[in-house]
Design a protein around this motif. Structure first.
Motif, PDB file in Angstrom:
ATOM      1  N   LYS A  38       0.835  -1.201   0.000  1.00 33.61           N
ATOM      2  CA  LYS A  38       0.000   0.000   0.000  1.00 33.61           C
ATOM      3  C   LYS A  38       0.869   1.249   0.000  1.00 33.61           C
ATOM      4  O   LYS A  38       1.843   1.347   0.751  1.00 33.61           O
ATOM      5  CB  LYS A  38      -0.922   0.007   1.222  1.00 33.61           C
ATOM      6  N   LEU A  39       0.516   2.212  -0.857  1.00 34.79           N
ATOM      7  CA  LEU A  39       1.221   3.487  -0.912  1.00 34.79           C
ATOM      8  C   LEU A  39       0.756   4.383   0.241  1.00 34.79           C
ATOM      9  O   LEU A  39      -0.326   4.180   0.800  1.00 34.79           O
ATOM     10  CB  LEU A  39       0.963   4.195  -2.243  1.00 34.79           C
ATOM     11  N   PRO A  40       1.560   5.392   0.609  1.00 35.44           N
ATOM     12  CA  PRO A  40       1.089   6.365   1.600  1.00 35.44           C
ATOM     13  C   PRO A  40      -0.230   6.991   1.137  1.00 35.44           C
ATOM     14  O   PRO A  40      -0.457   7.172  -0.067  1.00 35.44           O
ATOM     15  CB  PRO A  40       2.214   7.405   1.633  1.00 35.44           C
ATOM     16  N   SER A  41      -1.091   7.295   2.068  1.00 37.39           N
ATOM     17  CA  SER A  41      -2.366   7.915   1.718  1.00 37.39           C
ATOM     18  C   SER A  41      -2.127   9.256   1.032  1.00 37.39           C
ATOM     19  O   SER A  41      -1.031   9.834   1.128  1.00 37.39           O
ATOM     20  CB  SER A  41      -3.214   8.124   2.974  1.00 37.39           C
ATOM     21  N   LEU A  42      -3.130   9.753   0.359  1.00 36.36           N
ATOM     22  CA  LEU A  42      -3.011  11.037  -0.330  1.00 36.36           C
ATOM     23  C   LEU A  42      -2.614  12.137   0.658  1.00 36.36           C
ATOM     24  O   LEU A  42      -1.729  12.969   0.373  1.00 36.36           O
ATOM     25  CB  LEU A  42      -4.331  11.386  -1.018  1.00 36.36           C
ATOM     26  N   ARG A  43      -3.270  12.122   1.832  1.00 37.26           N
ATOM     27  CA  ARG A  43      -2.985  13.173   2.813  1.00 37.26           C
ATOM     28  C   ARG A  43      -1.557  13.049   3.364  1.00 37.26           C
ATOM     29  O   ARG A  43      -0.841  14.044   3.496  1.00 37.26           O
ATOM     30  CB  ARG A  43      -4.006  13.097   3.953  1.00 37.26           C
ATOM     31  N   HIS A  44      -1.151  11.795   3.647  1.00 38.50           N
ATOM     32  CA  HIS A  44       0.197  11.581   4.171  1.00 38.50           C
ATOM     33  C   HIS A  44       1.246  11.970   3.136  1.00 38.50           C
ATOM     34  O   HIS A  44       2.270  12.602   3.466  1.00 38.50           O
ATOM     35  CB  HIS A  44       0.356  10.104   4.576  1.00 38.50           C
TER      36      HIS A  44
END
Length: 474
Positions: free
Chosen positions: A25-31
């Motif tokens: 999983k990639l970092p979330s958009l916000r992160h």
């Protein structure tokens, strides 16, 4: 270079050098925005760019994940294509409006010549029922449809070796309604579905309406469907459902061999992926043996089989069905909120008509007529089209798929022919990627080959010659 492009390039390097592993999983958009100091919109654009390149995929409410590296090389990316946003409905709407006038010679229509349909026996049955109101007023009008009609359809499946109960069948307002209801029952906005790269425009319209992400696989020159590309796609993306046309494909015309269907069924079962099968041309084969549907090979109730009487009895009847199995009740609920019900009068007439085997006689005559006309169209076009044009001929249905030189845009041919009161179907209707390479066209060849039809075909040939000559003069 835009900030989103720079970010996408940086993230791509992390994927390609293995810093981010397959399915990680990639970092979330916000992160990611907090880490990079960029706006949420910029990060979202970068992620969407990587998704379009086939390097990452998204899951609703879960985020973005890395595609398996071994399935993202250049050769495989050429076979499997992501279409994250479909915009085809306006094109189809304008096209269908343009071919409505009665004075046009309708080589562009999707329906057979109406003079071959509308069986006199069925018309007679309709007249008899119309004079006896009780014969249709008491017919149930709510989903799943007339029980006797569902029973007759179920019997036709059983004759093909597919054990079927009337409760498996839902009557719909034509084949397209069956496809739309099935797709709506199986997906939600943002889901990934798989289509053939070239397929009936109704599938693209449904994907656009439901907000689905479409993965496409190419046509195999020998088998019709590319199993290697299919397997790559279902391993690479979280495919929710496939929508395929395997018998008498529209627009190309091929029928996939049984051994390929068997292999396809094995892959569906192995990966537990559902298939919606568009089989509205199933009765329009020329050989003695009817081709098998994917439902025949389905051992785990993963296939929803959609078909219709519209292509064999007439567009005006608009009676189709879906073999929905365990999804029957869900589809009925959706139907109750959309199309509501199917005309009980027509359903009742079909019960009477099918019960006396009139349909089999009608189908036999229809196949003979279509085969004769298609051969005549094919022979004329093969003899008269310019060098560099290829005509696909398959022994089923009533379409011919013509490949023009790669530099010719079939949309220009379509527009030129409209000025001559002739319609054809340009390939931009059948493939979201044909906007860049639109050098195919479909011709309906279900019409009697008379002087008027031959003259119209000569105009088609002339417009193609003109397009080629004009291109050479540039």
């Amino acid at each position: 270079m835009y900030k989103s492009e720079k970010l996408a390039n940086n993230l791509r390097l992390l994927i390609e050098n293995g810093t981010w592993k397959a399915n990680e999983k990639l970092p979330s958009l916000r992160h990611q925005a907090e880490q990079s100091g960029l706006s949420l919109i910029t990060v979202m654009n970068a992620y969407q760019e990587l998704e379009a390149q086939g390097l990452i995929y998204s899951k609703e409410k879960s985020g973005y994940f890395v595609v398996a590296q071994e399935l993202s090389n250049n050769e495989q990316n050429q076979n499997v294509t992501l279409n994250p946003k479909i915009e085809i409905n306006s094109t189809v709407f304008q096209y269908l409006k343009s071919i409505q006038p009665d004075h046009l010679i309708p080589f562009g229509t999707a329906f057979p010549n109406s003079q071959l349909l509308y069986s006199p026996k069925l018309i007679q049955t309709l007249g008899q029922l119309a004079r006896h109101r009780l014969s249709y007023e008491q017919t149930p009008s709510l989903p799943p449809g007339h029980f006797a009609l569902r029973k007759l359809i179920a019997q036709r499946y059983c004759m093909q070796g597919i054990q079927t109960d009337p409760s498996d069948i839902v009557i719909t307002s034509g084949g397209l309604d069956a496809l739309n209801l099935s797709l709506q029952a199986m997906t939600k906005t943002g889901d990934y579905i798989l289509l053939q790269q070239t397929i009936f425009y109704g599938a693209w319209q449904a994907a656009e309406r439901l907000g689905l992400k479409v993965i496409t696989i190419p046509t195999h020159p020998e088998h019709g469907i590319d199993l290697n590309a299919f397997e790559q796609a279902i391993q690479k993306y979280p495919i929710k459902v496939c929508l395929l046309m395997l018998n008498c494909h529209n627009p190309i015309g091929f029928t996939v061999k049984d051994e390929i269907k068997f292999q396809l069924a094995k892959l569906l079962h192995q990966h537990e992926i559902h298939l919606i099968e568009d089989d509205v041309y199933e009765e329009l084969y020329y050989d003695q043996k009817k081709p098998l549907s994917m439902k025949y090979f389905d051992q785990q109730n993963l296939v929803l089989h959609c078909s219709s009487f519209s292509k064999t009895l007439g567009a005006g009847f608009r009676i189709g069905w879906v073999y929905a199995g365990k999804f029957s009740e869900h589809i009925q609920h959706i139907q109750l909120m959309s199309t509501l019900s199917v005309n009980p009068f027509i359903q009742n007439a079909l019960v009477e008509y099918l019960s006396h085997r009139h349909y089999e006689k009608h189908l036999k005559n229809l196949r003979v007529s279509l085969q004769r006309s298609k051969k005549q169209f094919y022979q004329y076009l093969k003899e008269n089209l310019p060098m560099g044009c290829e005509v696909e001929y398959y022994p089923a249905g009533y379409f011919l798929w013509i490949e023009l030189p790669v530099y010719i845009d079939s949309t220009h041919i379509y527009q030129a022919l409209l000025d001559r009161n002739i319609s054809i179907a340009p390939s931009i209707l059948f493939n979201a990627n044909f906007a860049k390479q639109n050098n195919f066209l479909r011709i309906n060849c279900s019409f009697d080959f008379n002087d008027r039809i031959e003259s119209a075909l000569s105009h088609v040939v002339e417009c193609i010659y003109n397009a080629i000559n004009n291109n050479h003069l540039r």
